[in-house]
Design a protein around this motif. Structure first.
Motif, mmCIF file in Angstrom:
data_model
loop_
_atom_site.group_PDB
_atom_site.id
_atom_site.type_symbol
_atom_site.label_atom_id
_atom_site.label_comp_id
_atom_site.label_asym_id
_atom_site.label_seq_id
_atom_site.Cartn_x
_atom_site.Cartn_y
_atom_site.Cartn_z
ATOM 1 N N GLN A 55 0.843 -1.190 0.000
ATOM 2 C CA GLN A 55 0.000 0.000 0.000
ATOM 3 C C GLN A 55 0.885 1.249 0.000
ATOM 4 O O GLN A 55 2.087 1.171 0.274
ATOM 5 C CB GLN A 55 -0.881 0.030 1.260
ATOM 6 N N HIS A 56 0.290 2.394 -0.288
ATOM 7 C CA HIS A 56 1.007 3.652 -0.138
ATOM 8 C C HIS A 56 1.570 3.743 1.277
ATOM 9 O O HIS A 56 0.879 3.429 2.248
ATOM 10 C CB HIS A 56 0.073 4.829 -0.405
ATOM 11 N N VAL A 57 2.824 4.191 1.380
ATOM 12 C CA VAL A 57 3.532 4.162 2.658
ATOM 13 C C VAL A 57 3.968 5.573 3.030
ATOM 14 O O VAL A 57 4.743 6.206 2.330
ATOM 15 C CB VAL A 57 4.727 3.180 2.602
ATOM 16 N N GLY A 58 3.444 6.074 4.169
ATOM 17 C CA GLY A 58 3.739 7.434 4.586
ATOM 18 C C GLY A 58 5.035 7.597 5.338
ATOM 19 O O GLY A 58 5.628 8.675 5.340
ATOM 20 N N ALA A 59 5.486 6.537 5.999
ATOM 21 C CA ALA A 59 6.714 6.613 6.794
ATOM 22 C C ALA A 59 7.196 5.206 7.095
ATOM 23 O O ALA A 59 6.405 4.258 7.157
ATOM 24 C CB ALA A 59 6.468 7.379 8.095
ATOM 25 N N ALA A 60 8.514 5.075 7.296
ATOM 26 C CA ALA A 60 9.125 3.811 7.709
ATOM 27 C C ALA A 60 10.211 4.133 8.720
ATOM 28 O O ALA A 60 11.058 4.998 8.475
ATOM 29 C CB ALA A 60 9.714 3.080 6.507
ATOM 30 N N LYS A 61 10.193 3.444 9.874
ATOM 31 C CA LYS A 61 11.138 3.704 10.956
ATOM 32 C C LYS A 61 11.746 2.389 11.444
ATOM 33 O O LYS A 61 11.095 1.338 11.411
ATOM 34 C CB LYS A 61 10.434 4.390 12.133
ATOM 35 N N PRO A 62 12.993 2.421 11.902
ATOM 36 C CA PRO A 62 13.618 1.192 12.388
ATOM 37 C C PRO A 62 12.985 0.689 13.687
ATOM 38 O O PRO A 62 12.505 1.486 14.504
ATOM 39 C CB PRO A 62 15.076 1.595 12.604
ATOM 40 N N ARG A 63 12.976 -0.642 13.836
ATOM 41 C CA ARG A 63 12.462 -1.294 15.043
ATOM 42 C C ARG A 63 13.617 -1.769 15.911
ATOM 43 O O ARG A 63 14.675 -2.157 15.414
ATOM 44 C CB ARG A 63 11.599 -2.495 14.680
ATOM 45 N N ALA A 64 13.411 -1.770 17.223
ATOM 46 C CA ALA A 64 14.458 -2.188 18.150
ATOM 47 C C ALA A 64 14.865 -3.638 17.927
ATOM 48 O O ALA A 64 16.027 -3.997 18.127
ATOM 49 C CB ALA A 64 13.992 -1.978 19.585
ATOM 50 N N GLY A 65 13.918 -4.476 17.503
ATOM 51 C CA GLY A 65 14.213 -5.881 17.284
ATOM 52 C C GLY A 65 14.636 -6.209 15.874
ATOM 53 O O GLY A 65 14.768 -7.379 15.518
ATOM 54 N N GLY A 66 14.860 -5.194 15.061
ATOM 55 C CA GLY A 66 15.202 -5.409 13.656
ATOM 56 C C GLY A 66 13.991 -5.231 12.766
ATOM 57 O O GLY A 66 12.849 -5.406 13.191
ATOM 58 N N GLY A 67 14.223 -4.853 11.534
ATOM 59 C CA GLY A 67 13.122 -4.600 10.614
ATOM 60 C C GLY A 67 12.631 -3.164 10.728
ATOM 61 O O GLY A 67 13.324 -2.280 11.241
ATOM 62 N N MET A 68 11.409 -2.940 10.278
ATOM 63 C CA MET A 68 10.848 -1.595 10.239
ATOM 64 C C MET A 68 9.379 -1.601 10.631
ATOM 65 O O MET A 68 8.679 -2.597 10.459
ATOM 66 C CB MET A 68 10.934 -1.010 8.823
ATOM 67 N N VAL A 69 8.922 -0.458 11.143
ATOM 68 C CA VAL A 69 7.504 -0.200 11.321
ATOM 69 C C VAL A 69 7.110 0.790 10.225
ATOM 70 O O VAL A 69 7.869 1.712 9.907
ATOM 71 C CB VAL A 69 7.194 0.352 12.729
ATOM 72 N N VAL A 70 5.934 0.586 9.611
ATOM 73 C CA VAL A 70 5.526 1.393 8.466
ATOM 74 C C VAL A 70 4.115 1.930 8.675
ATOM 75 O O VAL A 70 3.235 1.234 9.195
ATOM 76 C CB VAL A 70 5.592 0.585 7.146
ATOM 77 N N ASN A 71 3.916 3.184 8.267
ATOM 78 C CA ASN A 71 2.602 3.832 8.337
ATOM 79 C C ASN A 71 1.976 3.752 6.953
ATOM 80 O O ASN A 71 2.344 4.496 6.054
ATOM 81 C CB ASN A 71 2.769 5.292 8.783
ATOM 82 N N LEU A 72 1.046 2.836 6.784
ATOM 83 C CA LEU A 72 0.485 2.516 5.476
ATOM 84 C C LEU A 72 -0.876 3.165 5.273
ATOM 85 O O LEU A 72 -1.370 3.902 6.124
ATOM 86 C CB LEU A 72 0.380 0.996 5.328
ATOM 87 N N ARG A 73 -1.481 2.880 4.134
ATOM 88 C CA ARG A 73 -2.794 3.444 3.826
ATOM 89 C C ARG A 73 -3.833 3.040 4.870
ATOM 90 O O ARG A 73 -4.620 3.870 5.346
ATOM 91 C CB ARG A 73 -3.247 2.972 2.439
ATOM 92 N N ASP A 74 -3.827 1.778 5.244
ATOM 93 C CA ASP A 74 -4.895 1.253 6.087
ATOM 94 C C ASP A 74 -4.498 1.057 7.542
ATOM 95 O O ASP A 74 -5.258 0.462 8.312
ATOM 96 C CB ASP A 74 -5.393 -0.095 5.537
ATOM 97 N N GLY A 75 -3.325 1.515 7.944
ATOM 98 C CA GLY A 75 -2.905 1.348 9.326
ATOM 99 C C GLY A 75 -1.405 1.208 9.443
ATOM 100 O O GLY A 75 -0.655 1.553 8.526
ATOM 101 N N VAL A 76 -0.971 0.685 10.575
ATOM 102 C CA VAL A 76 0.449 0.553 10.876
ATOM 103 C C VAL A 76 0.819 -0.927 10.892
ATOM 104 O O VAL A 76 0.128 -1.752 11.501
ATOM 105 C CB VAL A 76 0.783 1.200 12.235
ATOM 106 N N GLY A 77 1.900 -1.261 10.192
ATOM 107 C CA GLY A 77 2.370 -2.636 10.135
ATOM 108 C C GLY A 77 3.849 -2.729 10.423
ATOM 109 O O GLY A 77 4.551 -1.712 10.518
ATOM 110 N N CYS A 78 4.337 -3.953 10.559
ATOM 111 C CA CYS A 78 5.746 -4.190 10.880
ATOM 112 C C CYS A 78 6.352 -5.211 9.922
ATOM 113 O O CYS A 78 5.714 -6.220 9.578
ATOM 114 C CB CYS A 78 5.892 -4.723 12.302
ATOM 115 N N TYR A 79 7.576 -4.945 9.502
ATOM 116 C CA TYR A 79 8.420 -5.932 8.842
ATOM 117 C C TYR A 79 9.452 -6.408 9.848
ATOM 118 O O TYR A 79 10.087 -5.586 10.513
ATOM 119 C CB TYR A 79 9.130 -5.320 7.632
ATOM 120 N N ASP A 80 9.604 -7.731 9.966
ATOM 121 C CA ASP A 80 10.653 -8.219 10.859
ATOM 122 C C ASP A 80 11.986 -8.244 10.127
ATOM 123 O O ASP A 80 12.085 -7.830 8.965
ATOM 124 C CB ASP A 80 10.283 -9.585 11.449
#
Length: 288
Positions: A55-80
Motif C-alpha cells: 500500500q502507499h507508505v507514509g513513513a518507515a522507521k527502524p524497530r528495536a528488534g530489527g526490521g521496520m515499522v511502516v505507516n500505510l494506507r490502512d494502518g500501521v504494520g511491521c516488517y521483521d
C-alpha cells in the motif's frame, strides 16, 4: 544562504518523504509514498535498497528488534528482520492514507493520516504503542505532517500543513501532550514575487533548533528553541518535503523531495544532503 547542497541519491520519486537515520545500521531510510516504496542509503558504502510495500507508505522507521515499522494506507504494520510483514493495527478508511510519523522517546509511534483530497479535518494523529494499542491524540487535522521532540523530551513539535504553523505541546512524565500553542508561523506571502510555501516535515537538532522543510518554498528553515527564525537553506527543488540529520557524526542534513512545484527542477524527487549543516539527535527505534 547557499545551502551547500549535494545530491545524495538521484531518484525521480513522486513523493519522497520521511527521512530517518538508522544509527545501528548506519543508513538513511526514506519513502516514496505514492510509489509504495521504502528506500535505504548507506553513505559509507553507497549501498542502496528499495523495498515495495503493498500500500502507499507514509513513513518507515527502524524497530528495536530489527526490521521496520511502516505507516500505510490502512494502518500501521511491521516488517521483521527477515522481511516478513504483519499488521500492528489496522483501521481502513476509504479515501484516507497514512502520512508522516515519528518515534517518541518512549518507543511509541506517533502516526499521522490525511485524506487523499486533503479535505479539512479528514486526518488524525495517533499514538501507537508497541503492543498495537492506539490512542487518538488529534482527531480532526487536515494534512498531518512533521513530528519531533526537544532534546530533553519535554516538548513535542507538530505540523498540520495548511495551518502554516509549527505548533508545540508540553509533554508530561507519562509521555502525554497538552497545551498546544503556536511555535512558529510561515507567512502566506513574504514578497510580491513568491510565497514561503507550506511547512511539511521537521527534525529537531541537539541544541533544540527545529528544522522545517517548506513544500513549494524551495527551502529548509531552522527555528531556534525560542521560535526565532535563524537560518534559511535554499534548495534547487520547489518541493522539499522533510529533513533529518544523519552520517557518523549526525552532522549532515538529508532532505527528501517531490517532483513538480515552483521551478520544475529535474532534481525533484531526489534525496539531497547538506554536509555539516548542524548537530542532530540520535532517533529512538520503535519498541514494538
Amino acid at each position: 544562504m547557499n545551502a551547500g547542497w549535494e545530491v545524495a541519491v538521484a531518484e525521480p520519486a513522486w513523493l519522497g518523504e520521511g527521512p530517518t537515520w538508522d544509527a545501528r545500521a548506519g543508513r538513511l531510510i526514506w519513502v516514496d509514498i505514492l510509489s509504495a516504496r521504502v528506500h535505504t542509503f548507506t553513505p559509507a558504502t553507497g549501498r542502496r535498497t528499495v523495498m515495495a510495500t503493498e500500500q502507499h507508505v507514509g513513513a518507515a522507521k527502524p524497530r528495536a528488534g530489527g526490521g521496520m515499522v511502516v505507516n500505510l494506507r490502512d494502518g500501521v504494520g511491521c516488517y521483521d528482520a527477515s522481511g516478513a510483514f504483519s499488521w500492528l493495527c489496522r483501521e481502513p478508511v476509504p479515501g484516507r492514507r497514512g502520512n508522516d510519523a515519528a518515534v517518541a522517546p518512549d518507543g511509541s509511534l506517533w502516526a499521522g493520516t490525511m485524506r487523499y483530497d486533503e479535505s479539512a479535518g479528514g486526518g488524525t494523529l495517533s499514538r501507537v504503542a508497541p503492543d498495537g494499542t492506539v490512542a487518538r491524540i488529534l482527531p480532526d487535522v487536515t494534512v498531518s505532517n512533521g513530528i519531533g521532540w526537544s532534546p530533553d523530551g519535554r516538548l513535542m513539535y507538530y505540523i498540520d500543513s495548511p495551518t502554516r504553523r509549527v505548533d508545540v505541546f508540553d509533554v508530561d512524565d507519562q509521555g502525554a501532550v497538552r497545551g498546544r500553542r503556536p511555535f512558529a508561523r510561515i507567512a502566506e506571502s513574504e514578497s510580491s514575487a513568491s510565497t514561503a510555501g507550506f511547512p511539511d516535515g521537521l527534525t529537531v537538532d541537539a541544541d533544540g533548533g527545529v528544522w522545517v522543510a517548506l513544500w513549494d518554498g524551495a527551502q529548509v528553515r531552522r527555528y531556534a528553541s525560542d521560535g526565532r527564525l535563524d537560518q534559511v537553506l535554499r534548495l534547487p527543488v520547489g518541493r522539499p518535503t522533510a529533513c533529518a540529520f544523519g552520517g557518523a557524526a549526525l552532522a549532515d542534513l538529508y532532505v527528501t523531495t517531490a517532483r513538480g512545484g515552483p521551478g520544475g527542477s529535474p532534481l525533484g524527487g531526489s534525496l539531497l544532503v547538506v554536509p555539516g549543516a548542524g548537530h542532530g539527535l540520535t532517533q529512538p527505534e520503535f519498541a514494538g
